[in-house]
Design a protein around this motif. Structure first.
Motif, short mmCIF file in Angstrom:
data_model
loop_
_atom_site.label_atom_id
_atom_site.label_comp_id
_atom_site.label_asym_id
_atom_site.label_seq_id
_atom_site.Cartn_x
_atom_site.Cartn_y
_atom_site.Cartn_z
N ILE A 37 -0.27 -1.65 -6.96
CA ILE A 37 0.22 -0.77 -5.69
C ILE A 37 -0.83 0.29 -5.71
CG2 ILE A 37 1.61 0.01 -4.10
CD1 ILE A 37 3.77 -2.32 -5.64
N GLY A 38 -1.43 0.33 -4.62
CA GLY A 38 -2.30 1.33 -3.92
C GLY A 38 -3.05 2.05 -3.30
N ASP A 39 -3.18 3.21 -2.92
CA ASP A 39 -3.85 3.36 -1.17
C ASP A 39 -5.22 3.37 -1.46
OD1 ASP A 39 -3.89 6.00 -2.63
OD2 ASP A 39 -2.97 7.13 -0.83
N ARG A 40 -5.49 3.16 -2.08
CA ARG A 40 -7.33 3.98 -2.24
C ARG A 40 -8.15 2.20 -3.77
NH1 ARG A 40 -6.56 9.73 -5.02
NH2 ARG A 40 -6.42 10.76 -3.45
N ILE A 41 -8.85 2.06 -2.23
CA ILE A 41 -9.65 0.85 -3.21
C ILE A 41 -10.27 0.78 -3.96
CG2 ILE A 41 -11.15 -1.03 -2.55
CD1 ILE A 41 -10.32 -1.32 -0.20
N TYR A 42 -11.29 1.87 -3.96
CA TYR A 42 -11.72 2.33 -5.37
C TYR A 42 -11.29 2.93 -6.51
CZ TYR A 42 -11.22 6.66 -3.09
OH TYR A 42 -10.40 8.36 -2.47
N THR A 43 -10.16 2.52 -6.48
CA THR A 43 -9.71 3.64 -7.78
C THR A 43 -8.49 2.37 -8.44
OG1 THR A 43 -8.23 5.11 -7.10
CG2 THR A 43 -10.49 5.66 -7.46
N THR A 64 -8.32 3.41 4.89
CA THR A 64 -8.29 2.97 6.57
C THR A 64 -9.13 1.49 6.73
OG1 THR A 64 -10.80 3.45 7.11
CG2 THR A 64 -8.81 5.92 7.31
N LYS A 65 -8.53 0.90 8.02
CA LYS A 65 -9.02 -0.65 8.23
C LYS A 65 -10.78 -0.44 8.20
CE LYS A 65 -8.65 -4.49 11.84
NZ LYS A 65 -10.16 -4.79 10.74
N GLU A 66 -11.33 0.77 8.08
CA GLU A 66 -12.86 0.09 8.24
C GLU A 66 -12.95 0.71 7.06
OE1 GLU A 66 -11.64 2.83 10.73
OE2 GLU A 66 -11.24 1.69 11.36
N ILE A 67 -12.47 1.02 6.07
CA ILE A 67 -12.65 1.44 4.75
C ILE A 67 -12.40 0.05 4.25
CG2 ILE A 67 -12.25 2.28 2.42
CD1 ILE A 67 -11.25 4.71 3.37
N LEU A 68 -11.13 -0.27 4.47
CA LEU A 68 -11.60 -1.96 3.51
C LEU A 68 -12.13 -2.93 4.51
CD1 LEU A 68 -9.41 -4.17 2.35
CD2 LEU A 68 -7.78 -4.00 4.75
N ASP A 69 -12.52 -2.82 5.15
CA ASP A 69 -13.07 -4.06 5.85
C ASP A 69 -14.61 -3.40 5.08
OD1 ASP A 69 -11.40 -4.88 7.99
OD2 ASP A 69 -12.04 -3.81 9.81
N GLU A 70 -15.43 -2.62 4.80
CA GLU A 70 -16.66 -2.65 4.53
C GLU A 70 -16.21 -2.25 2.93
OE1 GLU A 70 -18.13 1.59 5.28
OE2 GLU A 70 -18.05 0.89 7.86
N SER A 71 -14.94 -1.85 2.03
CA SER A 71 -15.66 -2.52 0.93
C SER A 71 -15.34 -4.32 0.48
CB SER A 71 -13.76 -2.26 0.07
OG SER A 71 -13.99 -1.98 -1.04
N LYS A 74 -11.31 -6.44 -2.82
CA LYS A 74 -10.03 -7.43 -1.44
C LYS A 74 -8.42 -7.27 -2.17
CE LYS A 74 -13.26 -7.07 1.78
NZ LYS A 74 -13.24 -5.95 2.45
N PRO A 75 -7.98 -6.82 -1.51
CA PRO A 75 -6.82 -6.76 -2.53
C PRO A 75 -6.16 -7.88 -2.13
CG PRO A 75 -5.81 -5.40 -1.04
CD PRO A 75 -7.70 -5.94 -1.08
N GLN A 76 -5.21 -8.87 -2.89
CA GLN A 76 -4.27 -10.00 -2.36
C GLN A 76 -3.57 -9.82 -1.20
OE1 GLN A 76 -4.81 -9.34 -5.73
NE2 GLN A 76 -6.06 -11.23 -6.86
N PHE A 77 -3.03 -8.37 -1.13
CA PHE A 77 -1.67 -7.71 -0.09
C PHE A 77 -2.49 -7.22 0.29
CE2 PHE A 77 0.38 -11.38 -3.32
CZ PHE A 77 0.57 -12.45 -2.70
N VAL A 78 -2.06 -6.57 1.57
CA VAL A 78 -2.48 -5.42 2.62
C VAL A 78 -0.77 -5.33 3.51
CG1 VAL A 78 -3.82 -4.57 3.75
CG2 VAL A 78 -4.57 -6.01 2.61
N MET A 79 -0.42 -4.06 2.50
CA MET A 79 1.17 -3.52 3.29
C MET A 79 0.68 -2.36 4.19
SD MET A 79 3.62 -5.81 2.57
CE MET A 79 2.98 -7.40 1.38
N GLU A 80 1.00 -2.36 5.32
CA GLU A 80 2.00 -0.95 6.17
C GLU A 80 2.15 0.09 4.86
OE1 GLU A 80 0.24 -0.97 8.79
OE2 GLU A 80 -0.66 -2.17 8.57
N SER A 81 3.38 -0.02 4.31
CA SER A 81 3.34 0.99 3.64
C SER A 81 4.65 0.06 2.63
CB SER A 81 4.94 1.91 4.69
OG SER A 81 6.23 0.97 4.88
N ALA A 82 4.77 0.99 0.71
CA ALA A 82 5.54 0.74 0.23
C ALA A 82 8.00 0.10 0.23
CB ALA A 82 6.00 1.78 -0.82
N LYS A 83 7.76 0.82 1.84
CA LYS A 83 8.38 0.56 2.46
C LYS A 83 9.01 -1.01 2.74
CE LYS A 83 11.96 1.04 5.95
NZ LYS A 83 12.77 1.78 7.12
N GLU A 84 7.52 -1.21 3.34
CA GLU A 84 7.02 -3.45 3.50
C GLU A 84 7.10 -3.77 2.08
OE1 GLU A 84 4.13 -5.54 5.75
OE2 GLU A 84 3.92 -3.75 5.81
#
Length: 91
Positions: A37-43, A64-71, A74-84
């Motif tokens: 689980i992380g908030d950085r795609i590149y690491t 950001t959504k833009e970073i995700l779209d351009e990367s 791709k993660p298997q899951f995208v969540m808004e927060s750890a709470k989700e």
């Protein structure tokens, strides 16, 4: 790519681990309940993908959504927060 002791040996940050500790990490990574689980795609997400684990990107951090779209990673899951993530585990 599966996580192996050879990959762990190549990581300078893990150079202080014993062979027993490295073997334990490899065994734990084989668990189908393991996720990175992380908030950085590149690491964070790239490391999880390289280790062959499930990856969960939380959008409450750096990515950001833009970073995700351009990367290309791709993660298997995208969540808004750890709470989700916690809420989804309760279901």
């Amino acid at each position: 790519m599966a996580l192996t002791t050879e990959l762990l040996n190549a990581n300078a940050a893990l150079s202080g681990l014993t062979d027993e500790q490295k073997n334990a990490i490899v065994e734990m990574s084989k668990n189908d309940e393991t996720a990175v689980i992380g908030d950085r795609i590149y690491t964070d997400i790239k490391s999880g993908l390289n280790a062959g684990t499930v990856t969960i990107l939380v959008m409450s951090g750096e990515t950001t959504k833009e970073i995700l779209d351009e990367s290309p990673d791709k993660p298997q899951f995208v969540m808004e927060s750890a709470k989700e993530i916690l809420e989804s585990l309760k279901k």
